[in-house]
Structures are given as structure tokens and as C-alpha cells.
Enzyme design. Structure first.
Site, PDB file in Angstrom:
ATOM      1  N   HIS A 269      14.174 -25.838   1.418  1.00 36.72           N
ATOM      2  CA  HIS A 269      12.756 -25.495   1.429  1.00 36.72           C
ATOM      3  C   HIS A 269      11.926 -26.342   0.487  1.00 36.72           C
ATOM      4  O   HIS A 269      10.899 -26.917   0.870  1.00 36.72           O
ATOM      5  CB  HIS A 269      12.563 -24.023   1.086  1.00 36.72           C
ATOM      6  CG  HIS A 269      11.122 -23.614   1.030  1.00 36.72           C
ATOM      7  ND1 HIS A 269      10.377 -23.666  -0.139  1.00 36.72           N
ATOM      8  CD2 HIS A 269      10.276 -23.174   1.984  1.00 36.72           C
ATOM      9  CE1 HIS A 269       9.143 -23.269   0.104  1.00 36.72           C
ATOM     10  NE2 HIS A 269       9.050 -22.966   1.385  1.00 36.72           N
TER      11      HIS A 269
ATOM     12  N   ASP B  76      14.011 -25.014   7.075  1.00 34.28           N
ATOM     13  CA  ASP B  76      13.119 -26.065   6.595  1.00 34.28           C
ATOM     14  C   ASP B  76      13.905 -27.368   6.545  1.00 34.28           C
ATOM     15  O   ASP B  76      15.030 -27.396   6.034  1.00 34.28           O
ATOM     16  CB  ASP B  76      12.604 -25.739   5.190  1.00 34.28           C
ATOM     17  CG  ASP B  76      11.915 -24.388   5.120  1.00 34.28           C
ATOM     18  OD1 ASP B  76      10.739 -24.315   5.507  1.00 34.28           O
ATOM     19  OD2 ASP B  76      12.557 -23.412   4.686  1.00 34.28           O
TER      20      ASP B  76
ATOM     21  N   GLU C 188      14.997 -19.089  10.953  1.00 30.62           N
ATOM     22  CA  GLU C 188      14.023 -20.113  10.594  1.00 30.62           C
ATOM     23  C   GLU C 188      14.614 -20.982   9.496  1.00 30.62           C
ATOM     24  O   GLU C 188      15.381 -20.498   8.662  1.00 30.62           O
ATOM     25  CB  GLU C 188      12.726 -19.435  10.120  1.00 30.62           C
ATOM     26  CG  GLU C 188      11.566 -20.368   9.809  1.00 30.62           C
ATOM     27  CD  GLU C 188      11.444 -20.735   8.341  1.00 30.62           C
ATOM     28  OE1 GLU C 188      10.520 -21.496   8.007  1.00 30.62           O
ATOM     29  OE2 GLU C 188      12.286 -20.285   7.518  1.00 30.62           O
TER      30      GLU C 188
ATOM     31  N   HIS D  59      13.937 -15.344   8.121  1.00 30.47           N
ATOM     32  CA  HIS D  59      13.286 -16.421   7.367  1.00 30.47           C
ATOM     33  C   HIS D  59      14.282 -17.123   6.456  1.00 30.47           C
ATOM     34  O   HIS D  59      14.864 -16.509   5.565  1.00 30.47           O
ATOM     35  CB  HIS D  59      12.153 -15.812   6.536  1.00 30.47           C
ATOM     36  CG  HIS D  59      11.336 -16.788   5.774  1.00 30.47           C
ATOM     37  ND1 HIS D  59      11.142 -16.680   4.415  1.00 30.47           N
ATOM     38  CD2 HIS D  59      10.625 -17.884   6.170  1.00 30.47           C
ATOM     39  CE1 HIS D  59      10.347 -17.639   4.005  1.00 30.47           C
ATOM     40  NE2 HIS D  59      10.021 -18.398   5.054  1.00 30.47           N
TER      41      HIS D  59
ATOM     42  N   GLU E 134      11.231 -25.769  10.836  1.00 26.91           N
ATOM     43  CA  GLU E 134      10.027 -26.268  10.175  1.00 26.91           C
ATOM     44  C   GLU E 134      10.250 -27.664   9.623  1.00 26.91           C
ATOM     45  O   GLU E 134      11.170 -27.892   8.832  1.00 26.91           O
ATOM     46  CB  GLU E 134       9.586 -25.339   9.044  1.00 26.91           C
ATOM     47  CG  GLU E 134       8.320 -25.845   8.355  1.00 26.91           C
ATOM     48  CD  GLU E 134       7.827 -24.961   7.229  1.00 26.91           C
ATOM     49  OE1 GLU E 134       7.002 -25.449   6.429  1.00 26.91           O
ATOM     50  OE2 GLU E 134       8.266 -23.796   7.145  1.00 26.91           O
TER      51      GLU E 134
END
Length: 289
Positions: A81, A68, A66, A39, A149
Site C-alpha cells: 500500500h 495495491d 482488494e 480491503h 488498485e
């Protein structure tokens, strides 16, 4: 690429499982443990969403990371993020009169001046907020796979088109790379747009639609990725019973699991992936599960 993670149990636990193509109808629960996704990179051990965090994930032996993605004032896609630069950079010191320090209010050149590592540890002083282009280059260099994301798309009209274009320019929309890519968002509209732009991209909706609502998401998302606290074995089974846009069962990645007991419990629900800040902890838990 279909989002259901399938591999031999040993490979999956090591974080090396591969997501099969949409033509595959195999299921993770049938063949192995959930895939482990780092993450924001290995964010328990390096500053989140930086090149250092994905390098750390690679060093630990994990291939799935992962991130953002947001957009600067002058249209550059960057990996961060929060919609504010305040928490993870020294923006208050560099630009003291620019509160509330929103990403969208700063140019890429201004953001490139910021220290995105010292907040985490002096050892990471000088670490920068990466552009998505530079981030993709490092993912490729590390032979990693990406759960991308699109963050706060309502703040950045057209970010879906821009992201898909950049992925294409960087060579990530060929058949080889599509097997290493998932695009997710908390916005159903954003994920629907990505699917319409490039149906071959595997997509994921972040949230917990009710069982009755799953059919509304199935035309444009391959996975439903809920917070682990909202999950139950019954819900996971219900998601798996619905076919997505590639006519294959929907997958489930649970977030954000950072301890062994929770990892073992969530794996027991039959999820296909576990998103975690501590991938090594989850890997060890699954190995003994």
C-alpha cells in the site's frame, strides 16, 4: 464486465456475488445487498496485502479482495500500500542506511528479504511482500476476484501498460477472468490509460467527482468509488443515472467501512459494493439489514 454487482441477496451477503458483463443492465440495488470486498485482503485479521490476508478472506468465505500495486527499482510489480516499506516491513532493521525506504528505491530481491508480517503479529513472522505475479497465482488458487488498485502511478511511468501486460500473461484478460477483475486508481489519467489499453477491463475511479463532473469520467470508468463519508443517497442516485463506457449505469463501491452501523447506513444509500477491513462484520450487518 460491468461493475454493477448483481446476485441473489443471500449470495451477495456471503461475498459470492458475480459482476456481470457489460451487456448486463441489472443493478445491485434492484436485486440484492452490496457485494463485500475484503480491503487489502482480510486486513483486520492478517497482515495487509499479503498472501496470508487473501487466504484469510477466502477462509472467511469472501471472494472479492482488494490490493495495491507498486513497482520496484528493477521493474517488478509488487503488492504493497505505502510508497515506503517502513510501516509494514522490517526494512529499517535490514537496511538501516536506506531511509526513507521507498519501494521504488529497492530491488525485488531486496524486498523479498523483508519480513512483512511481524509488524502485525508474531504469528505472521516471515511473511513476505508478494510480487503481483505470485499474488495473482494465489487469487486464482483461491478462486477469488480482484479489485486491483494501481497505487501512486505518478511514481511509476508506464505502470498501467506493465500491469495490463502481466494480467494478460497470467491469463486474466480472457472473458472468464474479466468477470473477476476491476482495476482502480485515484488517478483519472491512470484509469483512462487502462481503459484505452484494454477497453474490456472494468475500471473504477477512486474519489468523489461532483455530479456535474461525472460526465467527464463516464467515457473511461465503470465505477466511481468514494470514501463512505462523502456519500449520500442523492449522490449514489446521481452516479447511477450516468452511463459508463460500456453504456451501462456507473457503479459505486464505498470505502472503507468497518462497523455494522455504517455498513447498514451505506447499504441503504444503494451502493453496489462495500470495501472493508472486516468483511465478516459487514456481512453480518447486511444479513440483518
Amino acid at each position: 464486465m460491468h461493475a454493477r454487482v448483481v446476485a441473489a441477496a443471500a449470495a451477495t451477503v456471503l461475498g459470492t456475488a458475480v459482476l456481470p458483463s457489460p451487456a448486463s443492465d441489472a443493478r445491485a440495488g434492484d436485486m440484492g445487498a452490496p457485494t463485500v470486498i475484503a480491503h487489502r485482503g482480510a486486513s483486520a485479521y492478517a497482515p495487509e496485502n499479503t498472501l496470508a490476508s487473501i487466504d484469510k478472506a477466502a477462509q472467511l468465505g469472501f471472494t472479492w479482495v482488494e490490493n495495491d500495486v507498486q513497482r520496484t527499482k528493477d521493474g517488478e510489480l509488487v503488492v504493497i500500500h505505502d510508497d515506503s516499506l517502513q510501516r509494514t516491513t522490517d526494512v529499517e532493521q535490514v537496511f538501516p542506511d536506506r531511509a526513507p525506504w521507498k519501494v521504488k528505491d529497492f530491488t525485488a530481491a531486496e524486498i523479498a528479504r523483508l519480513d512483512a508480517g511481524s509488524w502485525y503479529s508474531p504469528a505472521y513472522a516471515g511473511t513476505r511482500v508478494p510480487t503481483l505475479k505470485d499474488y495473482m497465482c494465489q487469487v486464482e488458487h483461491n478462486h477469488e476476484k480482484l479489485l486491483l488498485e494501481i497505487k501512486n502511478p505518478e511514481l511509476y511511468p508506464g505502470i498501467e501498460q506493465q500491469t495490463v501486460k502481466l494480467l494478460g500473461n497470467e491469463g486474466w484478460l480472457d472473458p472468464k477472468h474479466l468477470g473477476r477483475l476491476i482495476v482502480q486508481s485515484f488517478s483519472a489519467d491512470s484509469i483512462r490509460t487502462v481503459h484505452e489499453l484494454r477497453p474490456a477491463i472494468t475500471t473504477a475511479y477512486l474519489g468523489s467527482p461532483t455530479v456535474a463532473q461525472l460526465g467527464q469520467y463516464a467515457p473511461f470508468t465503470d465505477l466511481v468509488n468514494p470514501s463512505y463519508g462523502s456519500l449520500s443517497p442523492t449522490y449514489v442516485s446521481a452516479v447511477h443515472a450516468v452511463k459508463g463506457p460500456h453504456d451501462k449505469p456507473l457503479g459505486v463501491f464505498a470505502w472503507t467501512v468497518n462497523d455494522a452501523a455504517t455498513a447498514r447506513r451505506v447499504a441503504g444509500y444503494g451502493v453496489d459494493g462495500i470495501i472493508t477491513n472486516k468483511p465478516d462484520v459487514v456481512r453480518e450487518a447486511l444479513a440483518s439489514h
